[in-house]
Design a protein around this motif. Sequence first.
Motif, PDB file in Angstrom:
ATOM      1  N   GLN A  69      26.232  97.198  33.031  1.00 47.47           N
ATOM      2  CA  GLN A  69      26.169  97.629  32.036  1.00 47.47           C
ATOM      3  C   GLN A  69      26.857  96.451  31.376  1.00 47.47           C
ATOM      4  N   PRO A  70      26.013  96.950  29.267  1.00 52.24           N
ATOM      5  CA  PRO A  70      26.041  95.757  28.635  1.00 52.24           C
ATOM      6  C   PRO A  70      27.575  95.049  28.272  1.00 52.24           C
ATOM      7  N   GLY A  71      27.956  94.236  27.660  1.00 52.47           N
ATOM      8  CA  GLY A  71      28.605  93.872  26.940  1.00 52.47           C
ATOM      9  C   GLY A  71      28.979  92.271  27.080  1.00 52.47           C
ATOM     10  N   PRO A  72      30.642  91.827  27.138  1.00 56.34           N
ATOM     11  CA  PRO A  72      30.834  90.795  26.901  1.00 56.34           C
ATOM     12  C   PRO A  72      30.686  89.965  27.751  1.00 56.34           C
ATOM     13  N   THR A  73      31.157  88.673  27.452  1.00 59.00           N
ATOM     14  CA  THR A  73      30.789  87.533  28.697  1.00 59.00           C
ATOM     15  C   THR A  73      31.897  86.665  28.792  1.00 59.00           C
ATOM     16  N   VAL A  74      32.800  86.399  29.938  1.00 56.40           N
ATOM     17  CA  VAL A  74      34.266  86.017  30.704  1.00 56.40           C
ATOM     18  C   VAL A  74      33.581  84.673  31.421  1.00 56.40           C
ATOM     19  N   ALA A  75      33.681  84.145  31.355  1.00 55.58           N
ATOM     20  CA  ALA A  75      33.550  82.586  32.317  1.00 55.58           C
ATOM     21  C   ALA A  75      34.867  82.453  33.412  1.00 55.58           C
ATOM     22  N   LEU A  76      34.208  82.014  33.719  1.00 50.34           N
ATOM     23  CA  LEU A  76      35.457  81.758  35.437  1.00 50.34           C
ATOM     24  C   LEU A  76      35.216  80.043  35.305  1.00 50.34           C
ATOM     25  N   ARG A  77      35.899  79.229  35.849  1.00 52.16           N
ATOM     26  CA  ARG A  77      35.819  77.917  35.866  1.00 52.16           C
ATOM     27  C   ARG A  77      36.695  77.166  36.799  1.00 52.16           C
ATOM     28  N   ALA A  78      35.918  76.137  38.081  1.00 53.29           N
ATOM     29  CA  ALA A  78      36.613  75.688  38.896  1.00 53.29           C
ATOM     30  C   ALA A  78      36.146  74.177  38.602  1.00 53.29           C
ATOM     31  N   ASP A  79      36.526  73.083  39.454  1.00 51.72           N
ATOM     32  CA  ASP A  79      36.540  71.741  38.833  1.00 51.72           C
ATOM     33  C   ASP A  79      35.800  71.245  40.831  1.00 51.72           C
ATOM     34  N   MET A  80      35.556  70.359  40.895  1.00 48.26           N
ATOM     35  CA  MET A  80      34.127  70.098  42.402  1.00 48.26           C
ATOM     36  C   MET A  80      34.532  68.327  42.643  1.00 48.26           C
ATOM     37  N   ASP A  81      35.024  67.851  41.584  1.00 45.03           N
ATOM     38  CA  ASP A  81      35.893  66.406  42.607  1.00 45.03           C
ATOM     39  C   ASP A  81      36.811  66.302  43.134  1.00 45.03           C
ATOM     40  N   ALA A  82      36.506  64.762  43.617  1.00 46.12           N
ATOM     41  CA  ALA A  82      38.228  64.285  44.868  1.00 46.12           C
ATOM     42  C   ALA A  82      37.950  63.401  43.733  1.00 46.12           C
ATOM     43  N   LEU A  83      39.027  62.648  45.195  1.00 50.02           N
ATOM     44  CA  LEU A  83      40.144  61.726  43.887  1.00 50.02           C
ATOM     45  C   LEU A  83      39.797  60.199  45.241  1.00 50.02           C
ATOM     46  N   PRO A  84      39.908  59.054  45.008  1.00 46.96           N
ATOM     47  CA  PRO A  84      39.927  57.738  45.492  1.00 46.96           C
ATOM     48  C   PRO A  84      41.494  57.701  46.253  1.00 46.96           C
ATOM     49  N   ILE A  85      41.494  58.402  47.143  1.00 46.81           N
ATOM     50  CA  ILE A  85      43.256  57.844  47.868  1.00 46.81           C
ATOM     51  C   ILE A  85      42.730  58.306  49.277  1.00 46.81           C
ATOM     52  N   ARG A  86      43.211  57.920  50.182  1.00 44.29           N
ATOM     53  CA  ARG A  86      42.772  57.346  51.543  1.00 44.29           C
ATOM     54  C   ARG A  86      43.870  58.857  52.102  1.00 44.29           C
ATOM     55  N   GLU A  87      43.476  59.905  53.203  1.00 45.67           N
ATOM     56  CA  GLU A  87      44.298  61.284  53.267  1.00 45.67           C
ATOM     57  C   GLU A  87      44.487  60.530  54.511  1.00 45.67           C
ATOM     58  N   GLU A  88      46.226  61.436  54.473  1.00 46.06           N
ATOM     59  CA  GLU A  88      46.922  60.828  55.889  1.00 46.06           C
ATOM     60  C   GLU A  88      47.028  62.866  55.941  1.00 46.06           C
ATOM     61  N   THR A  89      46.583  63.590  56.473  1.00 49.07           N
ATOM     62  CA  THR A  89      46.789  64.571  56.581  1.00 49.07           C
ATOM     63  C   THR A  89      46.332  64.998  58.683  1.00 49.07           C
ATOM     64  N   GLY A  90      45.806  63.942  58.852  1.00 41.75           N
ATOM     65  CA  GLY A  90      45.898  64.797  60.159  1.00 41.75           C
ATOM     66  C   GLY A  90      45.088  65.411  60.304  1.00 41.75           C
ATOM     67  N   LEU A  91      44.248  66.507  59.637  1.00 39.15           N
ATOM     68  CA  LEU A  91      43.486  67.440  59.867  1.00 39.15           C
ATOM     69  C   LEU A  91      42.902  67.718  60.856  1.00 39.15           C
ATOM     70  N   PRO A  92      42.368  68.539  61.592  1.00 39.07           N
ATOM     71  CA  PRO A  92      41.069  67.811  62.122  1.00 39.07           C
ATOM     72  C   PRO A  92      39.600  68.609  60.796  1.00 39.07           C
ATOM     73  N   TYR A  93      39.630  68.756  59.694  1.00 36.55           N
ATOM     74  CA  TYR A  93      38.565  68.819  58.657  1.00 36.55           C
ATOM     75  C   TYR A  93      39.154  67.765  57.823  1.00 36.55           C
ATOM     76  N   ALA A  94      40.100  66.740  58.096  1.00 34.62           N
ATOM     77  CA  ALA A  94      40.134  65.311  57.261  1.00 34.62           C
ATOM     78  C   ALA A  94      39.148  64.839  56.763  1.00 34.62           C
ATOM     79  N   SER A  95      38.793  64.466  55.227  1.00 35.23           N
ATOM     80  CA  SER A  95      37.913  63.790  55.363  1.00 35.23           C
ATOM     81  C   SER A  95      36.820  62.361  56.047  1.00 35.23           C
ATOM     82  N   VAL A  96      35.525  62.362  55.977  1.00 37.57           N
ATOM     83  CA  VAL A  96      35.374  62.098  56.917  1.00 37.57           C
ATOM     84  C   VAL A  96      34.448  60.422  55.798  1.00 37.57           C
TER      85      VAL A  96
END
Length: 398
Positions: A69-96
């Motif tokens: 259906q024609p109509g208005p336009t709505v935008a949804l935003r997500a940001d993608m960038d990370a930070l210069p921090i050394r990870e200490e979570t110990g998670l199996p998917y921790a930063s490589v």
Amino acid sequence: MSPLVTKVPKRLLEKVRRIREDLHRHPELSFHEERTAGLVADRLRALGLDEVRTGVGTTGVVGLLRGVQPGPTVALRADMDALPIREETGLPYASVHDGLMHACGHDGHTAVLLGAAELLAAARAALRGNVKFFFQPAEEGGAGAAHMVRDGCMTNPDVDAVFALHARPTIRPGQIQLSLTPNAGVYGFAMDVTGRGGHGAYPHACVDPIAIGSEIVVAAQTIVSREVRPSEPAVLSFCVFQAGTKDNIIPETAHLEGTIRGMDLKTLKAVRRALERVGGNVARAMRGRVSFRELEAYPPVKNDPRMLELVRGVGSEVLGRRNVLPPPPQQMGAEDFSFYLKDQGGAPGVMFALGVETDETLHTPRFDFGSAALEPGILMMAGVAIRALDALASAGGQ
């Protein structure tokens, strides 16, 4: 009124979880989000969106889903960038990548929006207009939102409303928090103090930039306490002070950096002018000189009252009324989402806070967005898009 989805299919939720963990494992800094942007673009194309643009605002991605259906336009935003921090979570998917991590939840923001895009693509026939998906670079410095806007993300078709969420560890998964001004405006600044270097044994023959910089830091603390109205929130913080190379050498220069925060642009500008005045006068009084430059400037995020009530309604419907929380004490964190908003020539919109399972503070080595916030985030973003299209179409926003 179009119905809202109140539960994310298990298959989709599992897919989003895997995406989020993959993004967490491969963080990328501002304007270097090439892998992330490639993953996002591939996912959007696989959903059959009408348009997927890459390279927007340097490394951003914009997807367009046209409703039947024609109509208005709505935008949804997500940001993608990370930070210069050394990870200490110990998670199996921790930063490589040593020294880089997703410490602000942008991996979760991106995964949530991909999940919402899949829900909305499946509901294309019921959409009363179009949905744009903004996957933005460089929120953590560099004003990626402003770059996206300059590259035309708000046009063709023109955006009538824009929405975003942000992780907040002070509330629980399944909760959101709303306020009219969720984020302060900011001026980042740098000051270079120049004196005359020499031997530490003969300070009388030198002009000490460390002493001058120290006096500037101390004197500047009176700006907020003595020049800003007490009812106006404001912050002036020095966060970098670099000078010298050896214990017996008075250096030629000192470098300072910091941040000015406030909820009103007039206050921000007044504090910035005062800092230049105080810094210049202190340096001259101590026989040195100082140069001042702005590092970045984000206006305050001012949510649209009408759209805020729309988000509140969606939250009450998909999460439950008790999980839509009142405003917190005033937050002085900044967000470049403001560049999309009406005050900056954009569209009315809302940024809301999304609860996550960790108690760790944002921008710390142990922060993790986790999995429990994924479904609430997807339901909110998809639901807000559907309700906003309905409201704008009914009001003649086509």
